[in-house]
Design a protein around this motif. Structure first.
Motif, short mmCIF file in Angstrom:
data_model
loop_
_atom_site.label_atom_id
_atom_site.label_comp_id
_atom_site.label_asym_id
_atom_site.label_seq_id
_atom_site.Cartn_x
_atom_site.Cartn_y
_atom_site.Cartn_z
N ALA A 86 -32.21 11.10 -122.35
CA ALA A 86 -33.41 10.91 -121.55
C ALA A 86 -34.42 12.03 -121.80
CB ALA A 86 -33.04 10.85 -120.06
N GLU A 87 -33.95 13.26 -121.92
CA GLU A 87 -34.83 14.41 -122.13
C GLU A 87 -35.64 14.29 -123.41
OE1 GLU A 87 -36.41 18.22 -121.28
OE2 GLU A 87 -34.93 17.19 -120.05
N PHE A 88 -35.00 13.80 -124.46
CA PHE A 88 -35.66 13.75 -125.77
C PHE A 88 -36.10 12.36 -126.17
CE2 PHE A 88 -32.76 17.47 -126.14
CZ PHE A 88 -33.75 18.43 -126.16
N ASP A 89 -35.85 11.35 -125.33
CA ASP A 89 -36.22 9.97 -125.66
C ASP A 89 -35.72 9.63 -127.07
OD1 ASP A 89 -37.29 7.46 -125.24
OD2 ASP A 89 -39.26 8.02 -125.99
N LEU A 90 -34.42 9.79 -127.28
CA LEU A 90 -33.82 9.63 -128.59
C LEU A 90 -33.73 8.20 -129.08
CD1 LEU A 90 -30.90 12.21 -128.25
CD2 LEU A 90 -33.08 12.51 -129.45
N GLY A 91 -33.90 7.24 -128.18
CA GLY A 91 -33.81 5.85 -128.61
C GLY A 91 -32.38 5.42 -128.89
N VAL A 92 -31.42 6.14 -128.34
CA VAL A 92 -30.01 5.83 -128.48
C VAL A 92 -29.50 5.34 -127.13
CG1 VAL A 92 -27.73 6.78 -128.98
CG2 VAL A 92 -29.72 7.62 -130.23
N GLN A 93 -28.74 4.28 -127.13
CA GLN A 93 -28.16 3.80 -125.89
C GLN A 93 -26.87 4.57 -125.62
OE1 GLN A 93 -29.53 1.65 -123.76
NE2 GLN A 93 -31.28 1.66 -125.14
N PRO A 94 -26.77 5.27 -124.50
CA PRO A 94 -25.56 6.06 -124.23
C PRO A 94 -24.28 5.23 -124.34
CG PRO A 94 -27.22 6.52 -122.57
CD PRO A 94 -27.74 5.38 -123.41
N GLY A 95 -24.31 4.01 -123.84
CA GLY A 95 -23.11 3.17 -123.87
C GLY A 95 -22.61 2.89 -125.27
N ALA A 96 -23.51 2.91 -126.25
CA ALA A 96 -23.11 2.68 -127.64
C ALA A 96 -22.26 3.83 -128.18
CB ALA A 96 -24.34 2.49 -128.52
N LEU A 97 -22.35 5.00 -127.56
CA LEU A 97 -21.60 6.16 -128.01
C LEU A 97 -20.31 6.36 -127.23
CD1 LEU A 97 -24.58 8.67 -128.34
CD2 LEU A 97 -23.44 7.42 -130.19
N TYR A 98 -20.20 5.78 -126.05
CA TYR A 98 -19.10 6.08 -125.15
C TYR A 98 -17.73 5.66 -125.68
CZ TYR A 98 -22.49 7.25 -121.52
OH TYR A 98 -23.51 7.82 -120.79
N GLY A 99 -17.65 4.66 -126.50
CA GLY A 99 -16.35 4.21 -127.01
C GLY A 99 -15.95 4.86 -128.32
N ARG A 100 -16.76 5.75 -128.84
CA ARG A 100 -16.51 6.38 -130.14
C ARG A 100 -15.54 7.56 -129.99
NH1 ARG A 100 -17.52 3.50 -133.87
NH2 ARG A 100 -17.42 5.36 -135.16
N PRO A 101 -14.84 7.93 -131.09
CA PRO A 101 -14.02 9.15 -131.06
C PRO A 101 -14.88 10.35 -130.70
CG PRO A 101 -13.56 7.86 -133.02
CD PRO A 101 -14.76 7.24 -132.37
N HIS A 102 -14.34 11.25 -129.88
CA HIS A 102 -15.14 12.36 -129.39
C HIS A 102 -14.28 13.59 -129.11
CE1 HIS A 102 -13.59 10.26 -125.86
NE2 HIS A 102 -13.57 11.46 -125.29
N LYS A 103 -14.98 14.69 -128.95
CA LYS A 103 -14.34 15.96 -128.62
C LYS A 103 -15.30 16.75 -127.73
CE LYS A 103 -12.16 19.96 -130.68
NZ LYS A 103 -11.46 20.40 -131.87
N THR A 104 -14.77 17.42 -126.73
CA THR A 104 -15.57 18.28 -125.86
C THR A 104 -15.11 19.72 -126.06
OG1 THR A 104 -15.83 16.51 -124.25
CG2 THR A 104 -16.28 18.75 -123.49
N VAL A 105 -16.07 20.61 -126.25
CA VAL A 105 -15.78 22.03 -126.42
C VAL A 105 -16.53 22.77 -125.32
CG1 VAL A 105 -15.94 24.01 -127.96
CG2 VAL A 105 -15.60 21.71 -128.92
N PHE A 106 -15.80 23.52 -124.51
CA PHE A 106 -16.39 24.29 -123.41
C PHE A 106 -16.02 25.75 -123.61
CE2 PHE A 106 -15.95 26.01 -119.01
CZ PHE A 106 -17.29 25.92 -118.66
N ASN A 107 -17.02 26.64 -123.59
CA ASN A 107 -16.74 28.06 -123.82
C ASN A 107 -16.82 28.91 -122.55
OD1 ASN A 107 -19.43 28.45 -123.24
ND2 ASN A 107 -19.99 29.26 -125.25
N GLY A 108 -16.81 28.25 -121.40
CA GLY A 108 -16.91 28.98 -120.14
C GLY A 108 -18.31 28.91 -119.55
N TYR A 109 -19.28 28.61 -120.37
CA TYR A 109 -20.67 28.47 -119.93
C TYR A 109 -21.28 27.18 -120.46
CZ TYR A 109 -20.18 33.45 -119.04
OH TYR A 109 -19.74 34.66 -118.58
N ASP A 110 -21.30 27.05 -121.76
CA ASP A 110 -21.96 25.93 -122.43
C ASP A 110 -20.94 24.87 -122.82
OD1 ASP A 110 -24.23 27.58 -122.30
OD2 ASP A 110 -23.80 28.43 -124.27
N THR A 111 -21.43 23.63 -122.95
CA THR A 111 -20.55 22.52 -123.32
C THR A 111 -21.13 21.79 -124.51
OG1 THR A 111 -19.95 22.23 -120.99
CG2 THR A 111 -19.46 20.40 -122.48
N LEU A 112 -20.27 21.53 -125.51
CA LEU A 112 -20.62 20.65 -126.63
C LEU A 112 -19.84 19.37 -126.46
CD1 LEU A 112 -20.31 22.84 -129.86
CD2 LEU A 112 -22.40 21.99 -128.82
#
Length: 99
Positions: free
Chosen positions: A55-81
């Protein structure tokens, strides 16, 4: 590669990267190594970071299209990838929430 970034005066905010790796590029034992990716559901926090960044960048990507894909979350105590493997085998979408 596409890079979008928006941070406030204090440095918090969102970043988005779309990375395409060359076919001969080795990603074993890196954060892009999809052997450690989950195919389960994203957490609500991950979905919030993705939806907020799109929403912030108006990327033109539908979030739902990404939700079923393989993924990884990395959290360093402050920031999240949140890294999501794209529909192309060598493509990755990286969403970053910076605190």
């Amino acid at each position: 590669m596409k890079d979008e970034s928006e941070t406030s005066f204090h440095g918090d905010g969102f970043r988005y990267y779309r990375i395409a790796i060359a076919d001969n590029e080795e990603v074993t034992d890196t954060v892009l190594d999809d052997e450690s990716y989950s195919t389960g559901n994203l957490t609500e926090d991950d979905k919030s970071i993705i939806a907020g960044t799109i929403a912030e960048f108006d990327l033109g990507v539908q979030p739902g299209a990404l939700y079923g894909r393989p993924h990884k979350t990395v959290f360093n105590g402050y920031d999240t990838l949140v890294i999501i493997k794209g529909s192309q085998n060598n493509e990755y979408h990286i969403f970053e929430s910076i605190l």
